[in-house]
Design a protein around this motif. Structure first.
Motif, short mmCIF file in Angstrom:
data_model
loop_
_atom_site.label_atom_id
_atom_site.label_comp_id
_atom_site.label_asym_id
_atom_site.label_seq_id
_atom_site.Cartn_x
_atom_site.Cartn_y
_atom_site.Cartn_z
N PRO A 54 29.53 45.47 28.05
CA PRO A 54 28.86 45.14 26.78
C PRO A 54 27.38 45.50 26.83
CG PRO A 54 29.24 43.16 28.07
CD PRO A 54 29.90 44.29 28.80
N THR A 55 26.82 45.77 25.67
CA THR A 55 25.40 46.10 25.55
C THR A 55 24.58 44.82 25.73
OG1 THR A 55 25.94 47.87 24.02
CG2 THR A 55 23.64 47.13 24.08
N LEU A 56 23.58 44.88 26.54
CA LEU A 56 22.71 43.75 26.78
C LEU A 56 21.36 44.03 26.14
CD1 LEU A 56 22.20 41.05 28.23
CD2 LEU A 56 21.49 42.36 30.23
#
Length: 146
Positions: A138-140
């Motif tokens: 996932p994009t952080l």
């Protein structure tokens, strides 16, 4: 200025003021990087000099080729030789095969300074399966505000 903003400013100031010179490593120290694998011979032991964190040539640290290196099971001591081609210490006869469930002792001596390590090789796991061949990361999103 509210208390939260003041606390954040104080914290950032303390962090910035505590940053100082990076320490230079002590002389006569070295790093041992060793991997052994069940059912294989010993061929992946590297010994290098220490380097400072600010050293630009950190990746180019030459291996130490004059160490006294041995691996043992109980009282059976097996000396390792330096392999010029790989820059690693290896068991020269390739007859020493690492076994699961055994405890191995590694001893490295460089210029009178000795490092030791002990490890037990675990049994091979059984029944492992890959549940999915795709891993999604996932994009952080990070944001800092004062």
């Amino acid at each position: 200025m509210d208390k939260t903003r003041f606390a954040k400013l104080c914290l950032i100031s303390c962090i910035l003021l505590s940053c100082g010179e990076l320490e230079t490593p002590l002389f006569n120290q070295y790093v041992v990087e060793a991997f052994i694998t069940a059912d294989e011979s010993v061929y992946d032991i590297k010994i290098k000099e220490t380097a400072g964190l600010d050293d630009d040539s950190l990746l180019d640290v030459a291996p130490i080729d004059n160490a006294s290196v041995s691996i043992s099971i109980g009282q059976e001591l097996t000396p390792l030789d330096f392999d010029i081609a790989t820059g690693k210490y290896v068991e020269p006869t390739r007859r020493f095969i690492v076994e699961s469930g055994q405890t191995y002792h590694l001893e490295v001596t460089v210029d009178g300074l000795t490092a030791t390590a002990i490890t037990e090789v675990p049994e091979r796991p059984t029944g492992l399966e890959l549940s999915d061949s795709v891993l999604t990361i996932p994009t952080l999103v990070l944001s800092f505000t004062l």
